[in-house]
Scaffold this motif. Structure first.
Motif, PDB file in Angstrom:
ATOM      1  N   THR A 342       3.567  -2.878 -10.965  1.00 14.57           N
ATOM      2  CA  THR A 342       4.973  -2.577 -10.685  1.00 14.57           C
ATOM      3  C   THR A 342       5.137  -2.023  -9.272  1.00 14.57           C
ATOM      4  O   THR A 342       6.039  -2.432  -8.523  1.00 14.57           O
ATOM      5  CB  THR A 342       5.510  -1.566 -11.709  1.00 14.57           C
ATOM      6  OG1 THR A 342       5.365  -2.099 -13.024  1.00 14.57           O
ATOM      7  CG2 THR A 342       6.978  -1.263 -11.451  1.00 14.57           C
ATOM      8  N   ALA A 343       4.275  -1.094  -8.912  1.00 10.99           N
ATOM      9  CA  ALA A 343       4.345  -0.492  -7.567  1.00 10.99           C
ATOM     10  C   ALA A 343       4.123  -1.536  -6.485  1.00 10.99           C
ATOM     11  O   ALA A 343       4.808  -1.529  -5.448  1.00 10.99           O
ATOM     12  CB  ALA A 343       3.318   0.632  -7.457  1.00 10.99           C
ATOM     13  N   LYS A 346       7.134  -3.960  -6.192  1.00  9.49           N
ATOM     14  CA  LYS A 346       8.274  -3.314  -5.528  1.00  9.49           C
ATOM     15  C   LYS A 346       8.182  -3.476  -4.008  1.00  9.49           C
ATOM     16  O   LYS A 346       9.213  -3.649  -3.322  1.00  9.49           O
ATOM     17  CB  LYS A 346       8.315  -1.834  -5.909  1.00  9.49           C
ATOM     18  CG  LYS A 346       9.482  -1.093  -5.284  1.00  9.49           C
ATOM     19  CD  LYS A 346       9.472   0.380  -5.652  1.00  9.49           C
ATOM     20  CE  LYS A 346      10.632   1.120  -4.986  1.00  9.49           C
ATOM     21  NZ  LYS A 346      10.626   2.571  -5.319  1.00  9.49           N
ATOM     22  N   GLN A 347       6.959  -3.423  -3.479  1.00 11.26           N
ATOM     23  CA  GLN A 347       6.796  -3.569  -2.032  1.00 11.26           C
ATOM     24  C   GLN A 347       7.310  -4.924  -1.552  1.00 11.26           C
ATOM     25  O   GLN A 347       7.949  -5.025  -0.499  1.00 11.26           O
ATOM     26  CB  GLN A 347       5.319  -3.403  -1.656  1.00 11.26           C
ATOM     27  CG  GLN A 347       4.728  -2.043  -1.995  1.00 11.26           C
ATOM     28  CD  GLN A 347       5.489  -0.908  -1.354  1.00 11.26           C
ATOM     29  OE1 GLN A 347       5.748  -0.906  -0.145  1.00 11.26           O
ATOM     30  NE2 GLN A 347       5.886   0.056  -2.172  1.00 11.26           N
ATOM     31  N   ALA A 349       9.559  -6.750  -3.118  1.00  9.28           N
ATOM     32  CA  ALA A 349      11.007  -6.810  -3.343  1.00  9.28           C
ATOM     33  C   ALA A 349      11.777  -6.171  -2.202  1.00  9.28           C
ATOM     34  O   ALA A 349      12.901  -6.581  -1.892  1.00  9.28           O
ATOM     35  CB  ALA A 349      11.357  -6.125  -4.661  1.00  9.28           C
ATOM     36  N   THR A 350      11.165  -5.180  -1.585  1.00  7.32           N
ATOM     37  CA  THR A 350      11.814  -4.504  -0.451  1.00  7.32           C
ATOM     38  C   THR A 350      11.455  -5.127   0.889  1.00  7.32           C
ATOM     39  O   THR A 350      11.877  -4.645   1.938  1.00  7.32           O
ATOM     40  CB  THR A 350      11.425  -3.009  -0.443  1.00  7.32           C
ATOM     41  OG1 THR A 350       9.990  -2.888  -0.352  1.00  7.32           O
ATOM     42  CG2 THR A 350      11.914  -2.322  -1.708  1.00  7.32           C
ATOM     43  N   TRP A 419      13.878 -11.440 -14.425  1.00 10.43           N
ATOM     44  CA  TRP A 419      13.358 -11.483 -13.055  1.00 10.43           C
ATOM     45  C   TRP A 419      14.472 -11.737 -12.033  1.00 10.43           C
ATOM     46  O   TRP A 419      14.454 -11.193 -10.938  1.00 10.43           O
ATOM     47  CB  TRP A 419      12.262 -12.533 -12.938  1.00 10.43           C
ATOM     48  CG  TRP A 419      10.913 -11.964 -13.224  1.00 10.43           C
ATOM     49  CD1 TRP A 419      10.336 -10.858 -12.664  1.00 10.43           C
ATOM     50  CD2 TRP A 419       9.965 -12.454 -14.166  1.00 10.43           C
ATOM     51  NE1 TRP A 419       9.094 -10.634 -13.203  1.00 10.43           N
ATOM     52  CE2 TRP A 419       8.830 -11.600 -14.128  1.00 10.43           C
ATOM     53  CE3 TRP A 419       9.931 -13.520 -15.050  1.00 10.43           C
ATOM     54  CZ2 TRP A 419       7.703 -11.782 -14.903  1.00 10.43           C
ATOM     55  CZ3 TRP A 419       8.810 -13.720 -15.837  1.00 10.43           C
ATOM     56  CH2 TRP A 419       7.709 -12.858 -15.771  1.00 10.43           C
ATOM     57  N   TRP A 424      11.338  -6.704  -9.915  1.00 12.06           N
ATOM     58  CA  TRP A 424      10.112  -5.943 -10.189  1.00 12.06           C
ATOM     59  C   TRP A 424      10.292  -4.885 -11.271  1.00 12.06           C
ATOM     60  O   TRP A 424       9.312  -4.483 -11.929  1.00 12.06           O
ATOM     61  CB  TRP A 424       9.636  -5.270  -8.903  1.00 12.06           C
ATOM     62  CG  TRP A 424      10.598  -4.240  -8.355  1.00 12.06           C
ATOM     63  CD1 TRP A 424      11.617  -4.454  -7.479  1.00 12.06           C
ATOM     64  CD2 TRP A 424      10.636  -2.848  -8.680  1.00 12.06           C
ATOM     65  NE1 TRP A 424      12.292  -3.287  -7.227  1.00 12.06           N
ATOM     66  CE2 TRP A 424      11.704  -2.269  -7.944  1.00 12.06           C
ATOM     67  CE3 TRP A 424       9.875  -2.019  -9.498  1.00 12.06           C
ATOM     68  CZ2 TRP A 424      12.037  -0.926  -8.019  1.00 12.06           C
ATOM     69  CZ3 TRP A 424      10.190  -0.673  -9.573  1.00 12.06           C
ATOM     70  CH2 TRP A 424      11.258  -0.135  -8.850  1.00 12.06           C
ATOM     71  N   LYS A 425      11.498  -4.431 -11.518  1.00 13.79           N
ATOM     72  CA  LYS A 425      11.728  -3.400 -12.536  1.00 13.79           C
ATOM     73  C   LYS A 425      11.402  -3.900 -13.944  1.00 13.79           C
ATOM     74  O   LYS A 425      11.171  -3.098 -14.854  1.00 13.79           O
ATOM     75  CB  LYS A 425      13.178  -2.920 -12.477  1.00 13.79           C
ATOM     76  CG  LYS A 425      13.528  -2.212 -11.175  1.00 13.79           C
ATOM     77  CD  LYS A 425      14.989  -1.799 -11.145  1.00 13.79           C
ATOM     78  CE  LYS A 425      15.347  -1.153  -9.809  1.00 13.79           C
ATOM     79  NZ  LYS A 425      16.781  -0.787  -9.737  1.00 13.79           N
ATOM     80  N   TYR A 427       8.735  -5.212 -14.877  1.00 16.60           N
ATOM     81  CA  TYR A 427       7.364  -4.812 -15.194  1.00 16.60           C
ATOM     82  C   TYR A 427       7.291  -3.401 -15.795  1.00 16.60           C
ATOM     83  O   TYR A 427       6.322  -3.063 -16.468  1.00 16.60           O
ATOM     84  CB  TYR A 427       6.489  -4.872 -13.939  1.00 16.60           C
ATOM     85  CG  TYR A 427       6.322  -6.255 -13.357  1.00 16.60           C
ATOM     86  CD1 TYR A 427       5.792  -7.290 -14.117  1.00 16.60           C
ATOM     87  CD2 TYR A 427       6.701  -6.519 -12.041  1.00 16.60           C
ATOM     88  CE1 TYR A 427       5.638  -8.556 -13.572  1.00 16.60           C
ATOM     89  CE2 TYR A 427       6.549  -7.786 -11.496  1.00 16.60           C
ATOM     90  CZ  TYR A 427       6.026  -8.807 -12.269  1.00 16.60           C
ATOM     91  OH  TYR A 427       5.876 -10.061 -11.740  1.00 16.60           O
TER      92      TYR A 427
END
Length: 515
Positions: A342-343, A346-347, A349-350, A419, A424-425, A427
């Motif tokens: 997940t972490a 997120k990278q 996604a940003t 999705w 990513w959330k 996950y």
């Protein structure tokens, strides 16, 4: 003549070919969905349609579970396996020849009915022919063959898409090949020995004895272990004959209802680890962390091989380490892996994800998939089928399998939208569920390793629902088999019937235990 445990294992492997069909369908759909010619033929990019193409197979499996148990109980386990193979071939033909999304839905649905039937029948048959000391190994072959199916699907589909990326062959050939394992199930199931427990249910006691001897003693009907098994089965079925064996026996008996609920909880928990979301939408998952579509499909194919090693580890170790510890530890590891995934997701996604973080994401999912395959997936087939008594095993197994299919259907249907809407959330759901699954198993699920099928009722009646405080004794599967052999010897020596009954009470072996 083959050693008995080898012969029984091979019989279990033949039945497990039904799992190859399921694994193949799981593995092939992520490749089919992205084939350009398939997209042209089905003529839709709607997420709901795409989700339903995936999940219609699972909806069919849901509806196939009840007919499987009815045919198995009425006409035999072997006959039901034959019927399931035929239904799957019909679905495979419709998928391979499809000219529109409606035919594809129908093909997936009929193939799903066959898969749903085999999801009930293969573990049911495997558990009923197994030695107590090898029951986990035999039933775990279901997940192993599922993994083989996924590997074969992945590499065939990946290879064809490299050589004919825009041609109909890129998806029609992989879909057509899925019918190959169903042919022997359709034509050769009659070569399997029938389930001895089904034979005894039908009043064919001597046939049951002959089958047990064929499975466990090279045909020697006077073997003490075979005699002990046969007597324990006869005693237990004699008790069950005095009660109503309809569906009401599940719902009105607290012990049976508790066991069915455990099976349903276990099957739902499997899907909430995220396994199907990753398997079905592998291209989407790996593309989201910076890989091309071809690389994403290659990663998925390699991950299927990784899973097979996990499934092999389960086969080799499940009867040594048991069921309870792997379920707890595997889910904790699954939750931990998705926390990291997940972490990393997120990278990306940003917009700040790096190549190294993408590789790290893949590595974490490989660890997750190995843990799932070694500790969770196989046990979702092993545990439910072995805790039921013979009177309800077919019906109760069908109910737990229905939970597997409907939860799988849910994941297949909602994942594309999840999705697209939360990225990513999504996950985070699998992260949380991994840890809550582990806690649930720690609290509720007693160990079943080594115990005979005939003693499960008494075992669950005597085990408090809060397992950590129940002080459940450890069981030696080897000792259990020695006890059965001793009971067989006592019977041959014509000991007084009152003493024999003490030794043959189903589920009551306390006078033998030294643990």
């Amino acid at each position: 003549m083959l050693p008995p445990k080898v012969y029984t294992f091979l019989c279990a492997c033949f039945a497990a070919m039904g799992a190859t069909l399921y694994g193949y369908d799981l593995g092939v759909i992520s490749y089919v969905l992205v084939a350009p010619d398939f997209v042209r033929v089905i003529d839709t990019t709607d997420d709901n349609y795409i989700g339903f193409i995936v999940s219609s197979m699972l909806l069919g499996a849901f509806f196939g579970s009840i007919p499987a148990c009815l045919i198995a109980d009425r006409f035999s386990r072997r006959m039901a396996i034959t019927v399931a193979g035929g239904v799957f071939i019909l679905g495979g033909i419709l998928q391979t020849a499809t000219q529109n999304k409606e035919t594809m839905f129908a093909g997936r649905f009929f193939a799903g009915i066959g898969i749903g039937m085999l999801g009930v029948l293969a573990p049911l048959y495997q558990s009923e022919i197994a030695h107590p000391s090898k029951r986990g190994m035999l039933t775990a072959t279901f997940q192993f063959f599922l993994g083989i199916g996924a590997i074969v699907a992945g590499w065939i589909a990946y290879g064809v898409q490299q050589t004919h990326p825009n041609a109909p062959m890129a998806w029609r050939l992989p879909l057509g090949f899925q019918m190959a394992p169903a042919v022997p199930l359709l034509l050769l199931s009659f070569l399997l020995p029938e389930s001895p427990r089904w034979l005894m249910i039908k009043g064919r006691d001597q046939d049951a004895l002959r089958t047990l001897a064929r499975l466990h003693a090279r045909g020697n009907e006077n073997d003490p272990f075979v005699q002990g098994e046969w007597l324990a089965m006869k005693e237990k079925l004699g008790q069950e004959a005095s009660v109503d064996q309809s569906w009401g026996l599940i719902f009105y008996d607290k012990t049976n209802l508790r066991k069915v609920l455990y099976g349903i909880i276990l099957q739902f928990s499997v899907q909430m680890t995220g396994v199907s979301a990753i398997q079905y939408y592998a291209a989407t998952v790996y593309k989201s962390v910076g890989f091309s579509q071809n690389t994403a499909l290659l990663i998925n194919s390699l991950n299927n091989i990784n899973a097979l090693f996990g499934e092999l580890a389960c086969i080799l170790l499940v009867d040594r380490v048991g069921r309870r510890f792997p379920l707890i530890a595997g889910n904790m590891l699954a939750g931990s892996c998705f926390a990291v995934a997940t972490a990393l997701a997120k990278q990306f996604a940003t917009g700040s994800g790096s190549r190294g973080e993408g590789i790290g994401f893949v590595a974490v999912l490989f660890i997750y998939n190995f843990a799932f395959s070694a500790c969770i997936g196989p046990l979702s087939w092993v545990y439910p089928v072995e805790i039921f008594n013979t009177a309800v095993r077919g019906k109760a197994t069908a109910m737990t399998c229905m939970a597997a299919w409907i939860s799988n259907f849910m994941i297949g249907q909602v994942s594309p939208k999840a999705w697209n809407n939360i990225g990513w959330k999504y996950y985070l759901v699998f992260t949380v569920c991994g840890f809550t699954n582990a806690l649930t198993f720690y609290i509720l699920f007693p160990e079943t390793k080594g115990r005979t099928l005939e003693e499960m009722d008494a075992y669950f009646r005597e085990t408090h629902w809060f397992v950590p405080g129940a002080k459940v004794p450890v069981v030696s599967s080897k000792e259990r088999e020695e006890q059965l052999a001793q009971d067989g010897l006592n019977h041959d020596r014509n000991i007084p019937s009152s003493d024999a009954e003490k030794g043959l009470q189903a589920g009551d072996y306390n006078h033998h235990e030294h643990i």
